[in-house]
Write a protein that holds these residues in place. Structure first.
Motif, PDB file in Angstrom:
ATOM      1  N   LYS A 140       0.834  -1.207   0.000  1.00 41.29           N
ATOM      2  CA  LYS A 140       0.000   0.000   0.000  1.00 41.29           C
ATOM      3  C   LYS A 140       0.869   1.258   0.000  1.00 41.29           C
ATOM      4  O   LYS A 140       0.535   2.236  -0.681  1.00 41.29           O
ATOM      5  N   ALA A 141       1.974   1.239   0.749  1.00 37.19           N
ATOM      6  CA  ALA A 141       2.877   2.401   0.768  1.00 37.19           C
ATOM      7  C   ALA A 141       3.504   2.608  -0.610  1.00 37.19           C
ATOM      8  O   ALA A 141       3.659   3.754  -1.068  1.00 37.19           O
ATOM      9  N   LEU A 142       3.844   1.530  -1.287  1.00 38.41           N
ATOM     10  CA  LEU A 142       4.442   1.647  -2.622  1.00 38.41           C
ATOM     11  C   LEU A 142       3.410   2.087  -3.659  1.00 38.41           C
ATOM     12  O   LEU A 142       3.739   2.824  -4.589  1.00 38.41           O
ATOM     13  N   ILE A 143       2.181   1.672  -3.496  1.00 32.95           N
ATOM     14  CA  ILE A 143       1.118   2.156  -4.386  1.00 32.95           C
ATOM     15  C   ILE A 143       0.917   3.653  -4.169  1.00 32.95           C
ATOM     16  O   ILE A 143       0.776   4.415  -5.131  1.00 32.95           O
ATOM     17  N   ASP A 144       0.959   4.079  -2.915  1.00 34.92           N
ATOM     18  CA  ASP A 144       0.863   5.521  -2.631  1.00 34.92           C
ATOM     19  C   ASP A 144       1.999   6.279  -3.308  1.00 34.92           C
ATOM     20  O   ASP A 144       1.792   7.373  -3.845  1.00 34.92           O
ATOM     21  N   LEU A 145       3.187   5.703  -3.294  1.00 34.40           N
ATOM     22  CA  LEU A 145       4.333   6.318  -3.977  1.00 34.40           C
ATOM     23  C   LEU A 145       4.031   6.474  -5.465  1.00 34.40           C
ATOM     24  O   LEU A 145       4.228   7.540  -6.043  1.00 34.40           O
ATOM     25  N   VAL A 146       3.540   5.427  -6.080  1.00 37.71           N
ATOM     26  CA  VAL A 146       3.242   5.441  -7.513  1.00 37.71           C
ATOM     27  C   VAL A 146       2.125   6.440  -7.843  1.00 37.71           C
ATOM     28  O   VAL A 146       2.174   7.112  -8.869  1.00 37.71           O
ATOM     29  N   LEU A 147       1.162   6.560  -6.958  1.00 41.02           N
ATOM     30  CA  LEU A 147       0.009   7.425  -7.222  1.00 41.02           C
ATOM     31  C   LEU A 147       0.235   8.882  -6.831  1.00 41.02           C
ATOM     32  O   LEU A 147      -0.623   9.723  -7.108  1.00 41.02           O
ATOM     33  N   GLU A 148       1.347   9.200  -6.249  1.00 34.86           N
ATOM     34  CA  GLU A 148       1.645  10.558  -5.771  1.00 34.86           C
ATOM     35  C   GLU A 148       1.553  11.539  -6.931  1.00 34.86           C
ATOM     36  O   GLU A 148       2.298  11.473  -7.899  1.00 34.86           O
ATOM     37  N   SER A 149       0.601  12.464  -6.863  1.00 30.05           N
ATOM     38  CA  SER A 149       0.272  13.309  -8.012  1.00 30.05           C
ATOM     39  C   SER A 149       1.267  14.439  -8.278  1.00 30.05           C
ATOM     40  O   SER A 149       1.378  14.895  -9.411  1.00 30.05           O
ATOM     41  N   GLU A 150       1.988  14.895  -7.276  1.00 35.22           N
ATOM     42  CA  GLU A 150       2.969  15.952  -7.524  1.00 35.22           C
ATOM     43  C   GLU A 150       4.030  15.481  -8.525  1.00 35.22           C
ATOM     44  O   GLU A 150       4.425  16.231  -9.418  1.00 35.22           O
ATOM     45  N   GLY A 151       4.441  14.241  -8.389  1.00 37.58           N
ATOM     46  CA  GLY A 151       5.394  13.678  -9.340  1.00 37.58           C
ATOM     47  C   GLY A 151       4.835  13.597 -10.743  1.00 37.58           C
ATOM     48  O   GLY A 151       5.543  13.830 -11.721  1.00 37.58           O
ATOM     49  N   HIS A 152       3.545  13.305 -10.859  1.00 34.57           N
ATOM     50  CA  HIS A 152       2.910  13.243 -12.174  1.00 34.57           C
ATOM     51  C   HIS A 152       2.969  14.598 -12.866  1.00 34.57           C
ATOM     52  O   HIS A 152       3.235  14.689 -14.064  1.00 34.57           O
ATOM     53  N   ASP A 153       2.722  15.643 -12.092  1.00 31.53           N
ATOM     54  CA  ASP A 153       2.755  17.001 -12.637  1.00 31.53           C
ATOM     55  C   ASP A 153       4.157  17.359 -13.135  1.00 31.53           C
ATOM     56  O   ASP A 153       4.313  17.918 -14.225  1.00 31.53           O
ATOM     57  N   LEU A 154       5.161  17.015 -12.351  1.00 26.99           N
ATOM     58  CA  LEU A 154       6.545  17.308 -12.753  1.00 26.99           C
ATOM     59  C   LEU A 154       6.922  16.550 -14.026  1.00 26.99           C
ATOM     60  O   LEU A 154       7.536  17.114 -14.939  1.00 26.99           O
ATOM     61  N   VAL A 155       6.552  15.289 -14.084  1.00 22.66           N
ATOM     62  CA  VAL A 155       6.844  14.477 -15.270  1.00 22.66           C
ATOM     63  C   VAL A 155       6.102  15.048 -16.477  1.00 22.66           C
ATOM     64  O   VAL A 155       6.685  15.190 -17.558  1.00 22.66           O
TER      65      VAL A 155
END
Length: 185
Positions: A13-28
């Motif tokens: 669950k912690a790793l899924i949270d890492l993958v779903l972290e939206s701030e990183g999506h915005d940067l990418v």
């Protein structure tokens, strides 16, 4: 075994949270748009609709790799991350997301001669209407698209963080690594 499964559930669950972290999506997304002019016409939400399931599929690949590295042979534990991802898609509203995830996961396994990451990214580029290889002229050899190159780096960065968090979990739980001889190297 129950404590072990609870620990693995918490880790997944912690790793899924890492993958779903939206701030990183915005940067990418912003960096990817700078390198890929065709993407600029796509909204952030459109990008995320394809990118997030691809990242979840990469997480499945990375989880299995982490299990192999730590000699975790229990099939239930090897599939724990996948099962937790599938729990995200329990509602009927998530059918399209589940389909995109399944397609990306299939792409990771489609060609055994190719890196799973390449398979997922090639599929992502196809879904976004982009070309991974560009040819300056009709008879020229293709070169790797700068945006694809960037996405390879972004995927590698995710893998490094994913593996580090899995390692932290694994080494913090002594019962899990009795007999394991070493850390990543």
């Amino acid at each position: 075994m129950k404590i072990e499964k609870q620990s693995f559930e918490k880790c997944a669950k912690a790793l899924i949270d890492l993958v779903l972290e939206s701030e990183g999506h915005d940067l990418v997304y912003r960096e990817f748009c700078a390198l890929e002019p065709k993407l600029k016409s796509s909204a952030f939400e459109t990008f995320c609709r394809e990118y997030v399931p691809a990242k979840l599929a990469l997480g499945c690949v990375y989880w299995v790799g982490c299990c192999a590295h730590h000699r975790i042979e229990d099939k239930d534990l090897q599939n724990f991350y996948f099962k937790e991802v599938m729990n995200l898609f329990e509602s009927p509203k998530s059918l399209e997301d589940a389909t995109r995830f399944s397609e990306s996961l299939y792409a990771s396994n489609a060609d055994k001669e190719q890196s799973p990451v390449l398979g997922v990214l090639a599929h992502l580029f196809h879904k976004l209407g982009l070309e991974a290889i560009v040819k300056p002229g009709e008879d020229d050899a293709g070169v790797l698209n700068a945006g694809f190159h960037f996405m390879m780096h972004a995927s590698e960065a995710l893998k490094v963080v994913f593996e580090a968090q899995f390692d932290d979990f694994f080494y913090a739980n002594e019962d899990l690594h009795i007999g394991n001889t070493g850390k990543r190297g």
